[in-house]
Structure formats: structure tokens, C-alpha cells
Design a protein around this motif. Structure first.
Motif, PDB file in Angstrom:
ATOM      1  N   MET A 211       0.959  -1.025   0.000  1.00  0.00           N
ATOM      2  CA  MET A 211       0.020  -0.509   0.091  1.00  0.00           C
ATOM      3  C   MET A 211       1.207   1.499   0.119  1.00  0.00           C
ATOM      4  N   GLN A 212       2.128   1.063  -0.008  1.00  0.00           N
ATOM      5  CA  GLN A 212       2.872   2.258   0.331  1.00  0.00           C
ATOM      6  C   GLN A 212       3.606   2.373  -1.214  1.00  0.00           C
ATOM      7  N   TRP A 213       2.748   2.758  -2.653  1.00  0.00           N
ATOM      8  CA  TRP A 213       3.303   2.535  -3.271  1.00  0.00           C
ATOM      9  C   TRP A 213       2.535   4.292  -3.770  1.00  0.00           C
ATOM     10  N   LEU A 214       1.309   4.349  -3.689  1.00  0.00           N
ATOM     11  CA  LEU A 214       0.607   5.360  -3.383  1.00  0.00           C
ATOM     12  C   LEU A 214       0.685   6.202  -2.421  1.00  0.00           C
ATOM     13  N   PRO A 215       0.511   8.326  -2.610  1.00  0.00           N
ATOM     14  CA  PRO A 215       0.537   8.497  -4.291  1.00  0.00           C
ATOM     15  C   PRO A 215       1.367   7.935  -4.925  1.00  0.00           C
ATOM     16  N   LEU A 216       1.376   8.855  -6.377  1.00  0.00           N
ATOM     17  CA  LEU A 216       2.588   9.645  -6.943  1.00  0.00           C
ATOM     18  C   LEU A 216       2.459  10.332  -7.079  1.00  0.00           C
ATOM     19  N   SER A 217       4.131  10.347  -7.945  1.00  0.00           N
ATOM     20  CA  SER A 217       4.262  11.892  -7.829  1.00  0.00           C
ATOM     21  C   SER A 217       4.295  12.466  -9.226  1.00  0.00           C
ATOM     22  N   GLU A 218       4.530  13.713  -9.220  1.00  0.00           N
ATOM     23  CA  GLU A 218       3.572  14.392 -11.026  1.00  0.00           C
ATOM     24  C   GLU A 218       4.670  13.488 -11.715  1.00  0.00           C
ATOM     25  N   GLU A 219       5.879  13.925 -11.635  1.00  0.00           N
ATOM     26  CA  GLU A 219       6.743  12.832 -13.028  1.00  0.00           C
ATOM     27  C   GLU A 219       6.545  11.597 -13.083  1.00  0.00           C
ATOM     28  N   GLU A 220       6.471  10.812 -11.795  1.00  0.00           N
ATOM     29  CA  GLU A 220       6.233   9.379 -11.984  1.00  0.00           C
ATOM     30  C   GLU A 220       4.796   9.087 -12.933  1.00  0.00           C
ATOM     31  N   SER A 221       3.968  10.476 -12.533  1.00  0.00           N
ATOM     32  CA  SER A 221       2.477   9.811 -13.230  1.00  0.00           C
ATOM     33  C   SER A 221       2.176  10.284 -14.766  1.00  0.00           C
ATOM     34  N   LYS A 222       3.402  10.901 -14.703  1.00  0.00           N
ATOM     35  CA  LYS A 222       3.024  11.487 -16.359  1.00  0.00           C
ATOM     36  C   LYS A 222       4.379  10.624 -16.840  1.00  0.00           C
ATOM     37  N   THR A 223       5.286  10.324 -15.882  1.00  0.00           N
ATOM     38  CA  THR A 223       5.937   8.696 -17.138  1.00  0.00           C
ATOM     39  C   THR A 223       5.083   7.655 -17.575  1.00  0.00           C
ATOM     40  N   LEU A 224       4.167   7.820 -16.957  1.00  0.00           N
ATOM     41  CA  LEU A 224       3.838   6.059 -16.457  1.00  0.00           C
ATOM     42  C   LEU A 224       2.328   6.934 -18.382  1.00  0.00           C
ATOM     43  N   THR A 225       2.348   7.484 -17.812  1.00  0.00           N
ATOM     44  CA  THR A 225       1.119   8.285 -18.973  1.00  0.00           C
ATOM     45  C   THR A 225       1.621   7.950 -20.223  1.00  0.00           C
ATOM     46  N   ASN A 226       2.694   8.527 -20.443  1.00  0.00           N
ATOM     47  CA  ASN A 226       3.687   8.603 -21.392  1.00  0.00           C
ATOM     48  C   ASN A 226       3.712   7.212 -21.605  1.00  0.00           C
ATOM     49  N   GLN A 227       4.179   6.324 -21.003  1.00  0.00           N
ATOM     50  CA  GLN A 227       4.863   5.155 -21.470  1.00  0.00           C
ATOM     51  C   GLN A 227       3.430   4.240 -21.779  1.00  0.00           C
ATOM     52  N   VAL A 228       2.075   4.631 -21.640  1.00  0.00           N
ATOM     53  CA  VAL A 228       0.736   4.111 -21.649  1.00  0.00           C
ATOM     54  C   VAL A 228       1.282   4.407 -23.440  1.00  0.00           C
ATOM     55  N   VAL A 229       0.867   5.787 -23.755  1.00  0.00           N
ATOM     56  CA  VAL A 229       0.640   6.348 -25.122  1.00  0.00           C
ATOM     57  C   VAL A 229       1.688   5.283 -25.634  1.00  0.00           C
ATOM     58  N   CYS A 230       2.997   4.855 -25.411  1.00  0.00           N
ATOM     59  CA  CYS A 230       3.847   4.692 -26.103  1.00  0.00           C
ATOM     60  C   CYS A 230       3.739   3.330 -26.962  1.00  0.00           C
ATOM     61  N   TYR A 231       2.979   2.597 -25.517  1.00  0.00           N
ATOM     62  CA  TYR A 231       2.606   0.845 -25.605  1.00  0.00           C
ATOM     63  C   TYR A 231       1.337   0.833 -26.700  1.00  0.00           C
ATOM     64  N   GLN A 232       0.364   2.711 -26.510  1.00  0.00           N
ATOM     65  CA  GLN A 232      -0.777   2.024 -27.545  1.00  0.00           C
ATOM     66  C   GLN A 232      -0.409   2.455 -29.238  1.00  0.00           C
ATOM     67  N   GLN A 233       0.799   2.541 -29.562  1.00  0.00           N
ATOM     68  CA  GLN A 233       1.397   3.260 -30.608  1.00  0.00           C
ATOM     69  C   GLN A 233       2.408   2.403 -31.162  1.00  0.00           C
ATOM     70  N   ASP A 234       2.565   1.375 -30.509  1.00  0.00           N
ATOM     71  CA  ASP A 234       3.679   0.572 -30.928  1.00  0.00           C
ATOM     72  C   ASP A 234       3.378  -0.648 -30.164  1.00  0.00           C
ATOM     73  N   GLN A 235       2.240  -1.904 -30.158  1.00  0.00           N
ATOM     74  CA  GLN A 235       1.835  -2.893 -29.076  1.00  0.00           C
ATOM     75  C   GLN A 235       2.595  -4.075 -29.461  1.00  0.00           C
ATOM     76  N   THR A 236       3.746  -4.234 -29.971  1.00  0.00           N
ATOM     77  CA  THR A 236       4.704  -4.683 -30.336  1.00  0.00           C
ATOM     78  C   THR A 236       5.783  -5.112 -29.568  1.00  0.00           C
ATOM     79  N   ASN A 237       6.253  -4.360 -27.982  1.00  0.00           N
ATOM     80  CA  ASN A 237       6.614  -4.202 -27.919  1.00  0.00           C
ATOM     81  C   ASN A 237       6.669  -4.583 -26.833  1.00  0.00           C
ATOM     82  N   THR A 238       6.767  -5.967 -25.923  1.00  0.00           N
ATOM     83  CA  THR A 238       6.848  -6.121 -25.037  1.00  0.00           C
ATOM     84  C   THR A 238       6.601  -6.220 -23.739  1.00  0.00           C
ATOM     85  N   THR A 239       8.303  -5.723 -23.661  1.00  0.00           N
ATOM     86  CA  THR A 239       8.526  -4.942 -22.437  1.00  0.00           C
ATOM     87  C   THR A 239       8.478  -3.961 -21.824  1.00  0.00           C
TER      88      THR A 239
END
Length: 333
Positions: A1-29
Motif C-alpha cells: 500500500m506504500q506505492w501510492l501516491p505517485l509524484s507528478e513526474e512518475e504519473s507523467k512518465t507512466l502516462t507517456n509509457q501507456v501512450v507509447c505502448y498504444q503506438q507500438d503494441q509489439t513492444n512486449t517489454t
């Protein structure tokens, strides 16, 4: 339960990773990374938002697990970050989760908390009534027989004995994984949920994997199986009761064919409709019976929190799926 809350930078990084995955869904890593982070968020958010108790969070994660891919592909960047999007998802899905859990609790109460039949052979049915469905309450079992289960469980955790039978080569990595005490405990919990299966088919192989005495493992599984024997007896009584209702229906149909009095026909039709409803309810109860220990029952027997049982089962499913797949990816094509 200590994983939250996320910092603004961590939240932005996670959002960018999701968007990158949507653009290239073959990236299994990248997929594995954001899938794992989404699992952590779905596990931690309900408690962080005070929507669920901590012990229910693992069960909620299992409730949402199959839809994680949908969240990853349907998220659209805009006013909400990905963590904000998941927050809205969690707020909505917890309502369905709580409703489903209440329905499950009501069903378990119906099965386990109703009174058991006493001397069904001499039971005489009233003219316009039939027997009430019954099932042995969990608290009504002879728990004294199960007192040795926690001690046997602890012995299996700590006692090691090299077996003469070696695991198959592709299971050696699984054996190494189970050598860790926490994974050993999780694996024993999984075996305890359906002891009749492990004890009948895989006893020696499991003893070799866990490096325990096969006789000790057999004793533990037999003890856990005592509760399932009670369930099986209750199931047979349910079936016998359903058969009596079915025979009663045949008798009513026969009486309707020969009866000529209008009042008697109405009375028989009323009795027939009522008996049909009861018969269908009993058949549905039999179909919904699960011939295994529930997480609640096992936790009560081993003195382990139900949340620990839930998370152990979830983790070991993933481990077994990873190490017990005998074929490489190309061999499926």
C-alpha cells in the motif's frame, strides 16, 4: 500500500509509457512494465481512496485483472492522466465488486448456514409443504479433527527431506522458485484448496518438488480433505432431497390426471407450482456447489488472513503458468 501516491513526474512518465505502448503494441517489454504498474495501482487504489478494506484489495485486483489490457488500449490522453483514468475506473468498478461480493456472501450463507436434515428417512412431508434446503454450517463441523492441520502445515514449511524421485528437467526452475520460504508457503496454500486432487494424482511429484516426506504431505492433505468429505455428504443429501421433490412432482401429476373435484385440482396445482420452485432452487444449489475449500474456510483452519490466501493464490497461478509451460512460443504455431 506504500506505492501510492505517485509524484507528478512518475504519473507523467507512466502516462507517456501507456501512450507509447498504444503506438507500438509489439513492444512486449514495455507492455509487461505498464501491465505490472497497472496491477499495483489497481491493488493499492481502493484502499488509498477508502473504498475497500485492505484485505479485499487482492480480491478486487483479481476482479479487474482480465480487463487490464482493455484499460491500456482504450485510455486516451487528455484532461486526465493515466492514474486519474484508473481512479475513475476503480471508483466505478468497486460498486460492482461490492454488489457481487454481497451476492456471493448471501449465497454462501444459504449453503453453509442453513440447518442440516435430521433423520431424513423418517421425515414426513406436510400436505402443502416440502423440506427446506439444508447444508451443514462450517462452524458445525468437528473442528477438533482439524486441530492438527496448522501444526502439519508448519512442519511442511520447515522440514526438508530429499526425495529419491527427481522432478522433471523443465520443473527444476520451479523447484528453485519454491525453495524460497514465502513461495513454499504460498504453494502449500494452493494445494490445500483442493487436497483431493493433489493427494490422488501428484503426491510423489509434489513431495519431490517441495523436498518433503511424502507420508507427511499425504497426512496433511488427508486431514484437509476431511472437510471436503463433509461437503460431499451434504451434497449427496441435497441430491436425495431433490429426488424426493421430483418423485413428489410425478405423484402430483398423476393425481391431477385422475382428480375430478375442482377444489382438489386447484389445491394440487398450487402444490405442484410450489414444489417446482423448490425443486429448481435445489438443483441450482447443487450446480453451484464448489467441491473445494473456500479461501475463508482455509484461512480459518490455518489461522491465516483471507487476504493472504487470496494474494498467495494469485501469485502462485502466475508462477505456475510461467514455469510449467513445457512448449516454447514457436511450438504453438
Amino acid at each position: 500500500m506504500q506505492w501510492l501516491p505517485l509524484s507528478e513526474e512518475e504519473s507523467k512518465t507512466l502516462t507517456n509509457q501507456v501512450v507509447c505502448y498504444q503506438q507500438d503494441q509489439t513492444n512486449t517489454t514495455l507492455y509487461r512494465t505498464i501491465h505490472s504498474k497497472t496491477q499495483q495501482i489497481l491493488y493499492a487504489l481502493p484502499y488509498y481512496l477508502r473504498l475497500l478494506e485492505e484485505e479485499d484489495c487482492s480480491e478486487f485486483l483479481l476482479f479487474c485483472y482480465n480487463t487490464i489490457d482493455y484499460y491500456l488500449t482504450t485510455y486516451r490522453i487528455g484532461r486526465l492522466s493515466y492514474i486519474g483514468y484508473l481512479t475513475q475506473v476503480v471508483r466505478k468498478r468497486t460498486k460492482y465488486f461490492i454488489t457481487q461480493k454481497r451476492a456471493m456472501i448471501a449465497r454462501e450463507k444459504l449453503i453453509y448456514a442453513s440447518e442440516r436434515y435430521q433423520n431424513p428417512q423418517v421425515y414426513k412431508e406436510p400436505e402443502l409443504t416440502a423440506e427446506t434446503a439444508s447444508y451443514t454450517a462450517f462452524e458445525g463441523f468437528l473442528v477438533s479433527k482439524m486441530d492438527s492441520l496448522p501444526s502439519l502445515f508448519n512442519r511442511l514449511l520447515h522440514e526438508r527431506k530429499t526425495s529419491g524421485k527427481m522432478p522433471l528437467p523443465h520443473l527444476q526452475r520451479l523447484k528453485q522458485e519454491l525453495s524460497a520460504p514465502v513461495n513454499r508457503k504460498r504453494f502449500l496454500i494452493v494445494l490445500s484448496l483442493a487436497p483431493q486432487l493433489a493427494n490422488e494424482y501428484l503426491l510423489e511429484d509434489l513431495a519431490a518438488l517441495l523436498e518433503v516426506d511424502a507420508h507427511l504431505l499425504n497426512q496433511y492433505l488427508n486431514t484437509a480433505n476431511l472437510l471436503l468429505e463433509e461437503k460431499e455428504r451434504c451434497r449427496k443429501e441435497f441430491i436425495a432431497t431433490s429426488n424426493r421433490h421430483f418423485r413428489r412432482l410425478l405423484e402430483i401429476e398423476g393425481d391431477l390426471q385422475t382428480e375430478i373435484d375442482t377444489a382438489a385440482i386447484e389445491r394440487l396445482e398450487t402444490l405442484r407450482d410450489w414444489t417446482i420452485r423448490v425443486y429448481k432452487a435445489k438443483v441450482n444449489q447443487i450446480r453451484n456447489m464448489e467441491f473445494r475449500l473456500s479461501h475463508y474456510q482455509l484461512g480459518k483452519l490455518l489461522h491465516i488472513p483471507k487476504g493472504t490466501i487470496d494474494s498467495s493464490v494469485h501469485y502462485m497461478k502466475r508462477v505456475l503458468r510461467q514455469y510449467m509451460d513445457e512448449l516454447s512460443d514457436n511450438e504453438y504455431l
